[in-house]
Motif scaffolding. Structure first.
Motif, PDB file in Angstrom:
ATOM      1  N   TYR A 314       0.857  -1.187   0.000  1.00 27.22           N
ATOM      2  CA  TYR A 314       0.000   0.000   0.000  1.00 27.22           C
ATOM      3  C   TYR A 314       0.890   1.233   0.000  1.00 27.22           C
ATOM      4  CZ  TYR A 314      -3.124   3.661   1.689  1.00 27.22           C
ATOM      5  OH  TYR A 314      -3.826   4.838   1.823  1.00 27.22           O
ATOM      6  N   HIS A 315       0.559   2.195  -0.850  1.00 23.69           N
ATOM      7  CA  HIS A 315       1.319   3.433  -0.937  1.00 23.69           C
ATOM      8  C   HIS A 315       0.548   4.563  -0.262  1.00 23.69           C
ATOM      9  CE1 HIS A 315       4.326   1.742  -3.687  1.00 23.69           C
ATOM     10  NE2 HIS A 315       3.319   1.064  -4.200  1.00 23.69           N
ATOM     11  N   PHE A 316       1.278   5.408   0.427  1.00 23.02           N
ATOM     12  CA  PHE A 316       0.671   6.468   1.226  1.00 23.02           C
ATOM     13  C   PHE A 316      -0.345   7.259   0.395  1.00 23.02           C
ATOM     14  CE2 PHE A 316       0.349  10.678   3.067  1.00 23.02           C
ATOM     15  CZ  PHE A 316       0.211  10.399   4.419  1.00 23.02           C
ATOM     16  N   GLY A 317      -1.500   7.504   1.007  1.00 24.52           N
ATOM     17  CA  GLY A 317      -2.541   8.260   0.338  1.00 24.52           C
ATOM     18  C   GLY A 317      -3.302   7.480  -0.716  1.00 24.52           C
ATOM     19  N   GLY A 318      -3.069   6.154  -0.774  1.00 24.64           N
ATOM     20  CA  GLY A 318      -3.755   5.347  -1.781  1.00 24.64           C
ATOM     21  C   GLY A 318      -3.275   5.621  -3.191  1.00 24.64           C
ATOM     22  N   ARG A 319      -1.992   5.951  -3.316  1.00 23.18           N
ATOM     23  CA  ARG A 319      -1.459   6.334  -4.621  1.00 23.18           C
ATOM     24  C   ARG A 319      -1.537   5.171  -5.606  1.00 23.18           C
ATOM     25  NH1 ARG A 319       4.130   7.070  -6.190  1.00 23.18           N
ATOM     26  NH2 ARG A 319       4.671   6.387  -4.087  1.00 23.18           N
ATOM     27  N   ILE A 320      -1.942   5.486  -6.835  1.00 19.20           N
ATOM     28  CA  ILE A 320      -2.045   4.531  -7.934  1.00 19.20           C
ATOM     29  C   ILE A 320      -1.321   5.116  -9.136  1.00 19.20           C
ATOM     30  CG2 ILE A 320      -3.633   3.417  -9.565  1.00 19.20           C
ATOM     31  CD1 ILE A 320      -5.722   3.343  -7.378  1.00 19.20           C
ATOM     32  N   GLY A 321      -0.547   4.297  -9.836  1.00 21.74           N
ATOM     33  CA  GLY A 321       0.138   4.782 -11.027  1.00 21.74           C
ATOM     34  C   GLY A 321       0.879   3.666 -11.723  1.00 21.74           C
ATOM     35  N   ALA A 322       1.121   3.841 -13.011  1.00 20.99           N
ATOM     36  CA  ALA A 322       1.768   2.795 -13.805  1.00 20.99           C
ATOM     37  C   ALA A 322       3.157   2.452 -13.279  1.00 20.99           C
ATOM     38  CB  ALA A 322       1.843   3.233 -15.269  1.00 20.99           C
ATOM     39  N   ALA A 323       3.872   3.442 -12.743  1.00 19.21           N
ATOM     40  CA  ALA A 323       5.221   3.181 -12.250  1.00 19.21           C
ATOM     41  C   ALA A 323       5.226   2.200 -11.080  1.00 19.21           C
ATOM     42  CB  ALA A 323       5.885   4.494 -11.831  1.00 19.21           C
ATOM     43  N   LEU A 324       4.123   2.135 -10.340  1.00 22.84           N
ATOM     44  CA  LEU A 324       4.056   1.254  -9.174  1.00 22.84           C
ATOM     45  C   LEU A 324       3.843  -0.203  -9.561  1.00 22.84           C
ATOM     46  CD1 LEU A 324       1.854   3.506  -6.860  1.00 22.84           C
ATOM     47  CD2 LEU A 324       4.347   3.410  -7.047  1.00 22.84           C
ATOM     48  N   GLU A 325       3.564  -0.461 -10.833  1.00 20.87           N
ATOM     49  CA  GLU A 325       3.392  -1.836 -11.301  1.00 20.87           C
ATOM     50  C   GLU A 325       4.732  -2.550 -11.465  1.00 20.87           C
ATOM     51  OE1 GLU A 325       1.262  -1.214 -14.890  1.00 20.87           O
ATOM     52  OE2 GLU A 325      -0.510  -0.387 -13.870  1.00 20.87           O
ATOM     53  N   ARG A 326       5.825  -1.810 -11.366  1.00 22.71           N
ATOM     54  CA  ARG A 326       7.162  -2.389 -11.504  1.00 22.71           C
ATOM     55  C   ARG A 326       7.894  -2.215 -10.179  1.00 22.71           C
ATOM     56  NH1 ARG A 326       8.844   0.000 -17.500  1.00 22.71           N
ATOM     57  NH2 ARG A 326       6.884  -0.577 -18.533  1.00 22.71           N
ATOM     58  N   ARG A 327       8.152  -3.312  -9.511  1.00 30.32           N
ATOM     59  CA  ARG A 327       8.790  -3.287  -8.196  1.00 30.32           C
ATOM     60  C   ARG A 327       9.857  -4.381  -8.170  1.00 30.32           C
ATOM     61  NH1 ARG A 327       7.309  -1.074  -3.197  1.00 30.32           N
ATOM     62  NH2 ARG A 327       8.018  -2.251  -1.360  1.00 30.32           N
ATOM     63  N   PRO A 328      11.088  -4.049  -8.530  1.00 28.51           N
ATOM     64  CA  PRO A 328      12.135  -5.074  -8.631  1.00 28.51           C
ATOM     65  C   PRO A 328      12.306  -5.900  -7.364  1.00 28.51           C
ATOM     66  CG  PRO A 328      12.873  -3.035  -9.654  1.00 28.51           C
ATOM     67  CD  PRO A 328      11.569  -2.726  -8.988  1.00 28.51           C
ATOM     68  N   ALA A 329      12.169  -5.282  -6.191  1.00 27.59           N
ATOM     69  CA  ALA A 329      12.336  -6.044  -4.951  1.00 27.59           C
ATOM     70  C   ALA A 329      11.262  -7.117  -4.821  1.00 27.59           C
ATOM     71  CB  ALA A 329      12.289  -5.100  -3.751  1.00 27.59           C
ATOM     72  N   ALA A 330      10.037  -6.795  -5.220  1.00 26.83           N
ATOM     73  CA  ALA A 330       8.959  -7.786  -5.157  1.00 26.83           C
ATOM     74  C   ALA A 330       9.204  -8.917  -6.152  1.00 26.83           C
ATOM     75  CB  ALA A 330       7.615  -7.118  -5.437  1.00 26.83           C
ATOM     76  N   PHE A 331       9.666  -8.575  -7.353  1.00 26.77           N
ATOM     77  CA  PHE A 331       9.952  -9.614  -8.342  1.00 26.77           C
ATOM     78  C   PHE A 331      11.075 -10.535  -7.850  1.00 26.77           C
ATOM     79  CE2 PHE A 331       8.593  -6.195 -11.576  1.00 26.77           C
ATOM     80  CZ  PHE A 331       7.255  -6.551 -11.437  1.00 26.77           C
ATOM     81  N   ALA A 332      12.089  -9.949  -7.225  1.00 25.32           N
ATOM     82  CA  ALA A 332      13.197 -10.764  -6.723  1.00 25.32           C
ATOM     83  C   ALA A 332      12.737 -11.694  -5.604  1.00 25.32           C
ATOM     84  CB  ALA A 332      14.328  -9.857  -6.236  1.00 25.32           C
ATOM     85  N   SER A 333      11.887 -11.194  -4.701  1.00 21.81           N
ATOM     86  CA  SER A 333      11.363 -12.051  -3.630  1.00 21.81           C
ATOM     87  C   SER A 333      10.553 -13.203  -4.201  1.00 21.81           C
ATOM     88  CB  SER A 333      10.493 -11.226  -2.676  1.00 21.81           C
ATOM     89  OG  SER A 333      11.260 -10.284  -1.967  1.00 21.81           O
TER      90      SER A 333
END
Length: 469
Positions: A314-333
């Motif tokens: 969850y991002h502060f303020g409920g932020r939504i955006g295309a850039a948040l769909e790419r999270r290298p740390a999550a992909f690595a986990s």
């Protein structure tokens, strides 16, 4: 295992939309228009609502307003698990609505069968595959949870198969598995984007008008109608159904109950015959593990593994955006956990890595309501279970709008406590972000410490609140 190498060539796009022939976009809304029912949101919830409305009353003039493209949000990014559960699992339902579980389970099974019948009736090719689902325990503390779920399932008339270590590994070969609960009938796997596109085609075949690239920016009464404003047009509707999922709701009263949460997924290259043999998985079940931060995974028709879940961000303020769909740390986990689960697949590379936003509420399953003198109905908070449950939610909204139902008449659905109750709300910011982060860390700690739920998680349990995707 070399995580970075396995992800080096992964395309940052959903597998489901990258490899399919995507339909051309529909027109945007322009000018002033009118209709009987306006549905805001062109995901599963909105498309099922439009389709079910026309099936109930073919004379209705129905319009769907989608901010982007059909299948571009959660409907084209999920794992494709279509479940009979309406309550995000049996234990969650039993813990919240024990008196209604017989009805909820029956309605869930009827809903799943109706989805299959709809695909046949309209010729929707969504790669429907009724494989069932295998829930696995990978730590000792999870085994009693599977046993408890099996006990409740038998009481409700299910016939799941409880598997020990050898039995579950004979189905899907992972050294991490300690036990499994196999429900052979409660889940079908499908191609999520094809389902969305097929539902849109079915709606159009019945006369539904679908406007894409039409973000609704305002909602207000306008005489005897509700007016929905977009950038280049407006529409007046006698009834409105809100199915906007994780995106900012048009009704202020909904904002405390739902938050947008990002989760992530990978898909491998096609497995070789030797790799498939090493894993087994001949019955192609959908699989989910039992951690607080859990994984879901499945095979695709062309022999890839879809592997997702685990992190819910969850991002502060409920932020939504295309850039948040790419999270290298999550992909690595995800990649590390994949190779821990299937060490025999060391060397496999991932072809796609993507993220998507999920509408989450504190009870993990949908909530419902009305506004504007019951001329507007809404459903939200599916928390990752929307592939199947959105059809049920569509029928609830239509019942609440009295479309196909007499004035003041209740239905079996609207009498349910699940439909009448609301989840525990999230606090406002900045407490919201802090509480969610504290919960995420407490869940991770519980997974590391044998499932022991610390003071924070126990406090949430007492008030019936939680966080997940």
């Amino acid at each position: 295992m070399h995580v970075a190498r396995s992800l080096a060539d992964a395309e940052p796009t959903p597998y489901w939309t990258a490899g399919s022939v995507r339909p051309d976009p529909g027109p945007a809304l322009t000018g002033r228009r009118a209709c009987d029912l306006a549905v805001v949101g062109g995901g599963y919830g909105g498309l099922w609502t439009a389709l079910r409305a026309k099936e109930r009353d073919p004379s209705l003039d129905v319009v769907v307003l989608e901010a982007g493209r059909i299948g571009s949000a959660a409907s084209g990014r999920n794992g494709g698990f279509c479940s009979a559960s309406l309550t995000h699992g049996l234990l969650n339902g039993v813990g919240r609505w024990p008196d209604d579980m017989d009805v909820l389970e029956r309605l869930g099974w009827e809903n799943l069968r109706a989805i299959a019948a709809t695909l046949t009736r309209y010729g929707i090719d969504a790669d429907w595959d009724p494989t069932g689902e295998l829930t696995v325990a990978t730590q000792e503390w999870q085994v009693p949870l599977l046993e408890e779920e099996a006990e409740h399932a038998f009481e409700l008339g299910w016939e799941p198969i409880l598997l020990g270590r050898e039995g579950v590994r004979a189905e899907v070969n992972s050294p991490t598995y300690l036990a499994g609960l196999w429900d052979r009938h409660a889940v079908a796997l499908l191609h999520p984007a094809k389902l969305a596109w097929g539902l849109a085609d079915a709606c159009r075949s019945l006369g539904v008008r679908i406007f894409e690239d039409t973000r609704v920016t305002g909602l207000r009464p306008d005489g005897g109608r509700l007016r929905l404003d977009g950038a280049h047009g407006a529409i007046g509707a006698h009834r409105v159904a809100l199915a906007t999922g994780a995106f900012p709701p048009l009704l202020r009263r909904m904002r405390g109950f739902v938050v947008p949460v990002y989760e992530y997924a990978l898909v491998t290259e096609p497995l070789s015959r030797a790799q498939r043999d090493a894993v087994g998985w001949r019955r192609r079940q959908g699989v989910g593990d039992s951690g607080n931060r859990y994984h879901y995974y499945r095979l695709t028709p062309d022999g890839r593994v879809v592997w997702g879940g685990y992190d819910a961000v969850y991002h502060f303020g409920g932020r939504i955006g295309a850039a948040l769909e790419r999270r290298p740390a999550a992909f690595a986990s995800l990649a590390r956990n994949f190779f821990t689960t299937f060490p025999q697949l060391d060397g496999v590379r991932f072809a796609h890595a993507w993220g998507g936003v999920v509408d989450t509420c504190t009870r993990f399953c949908a909530f419902f309501g009305t506004a504007h003198d019951s001329r507007l109905a809404y459903a939200a908070g599916y928390t990752g279970l929307g592939v199947g449950a959105t059809r049920f939610g569509a029928d609830v909204m239509l019942d609440l709008l009295h479309l196909g139902v007499g004035p003041g008449e209740e239905t079996e659905r609207t009498r349910l406590a699940m439909v009448r109750d609301k989840p525990v709300p999230f606090p406002p910011e900045p407490l919201r972000f802090g509480a969610i982060e504290l919960t995420r860390r407490a869940m991770a700690r519980a997974d590391r410490e044998g499932g022991r739920r610390g003071p924070w998680l126990r406090a949430l349990d007492r008030i019936g609140a939680g966080f997940g995707s």
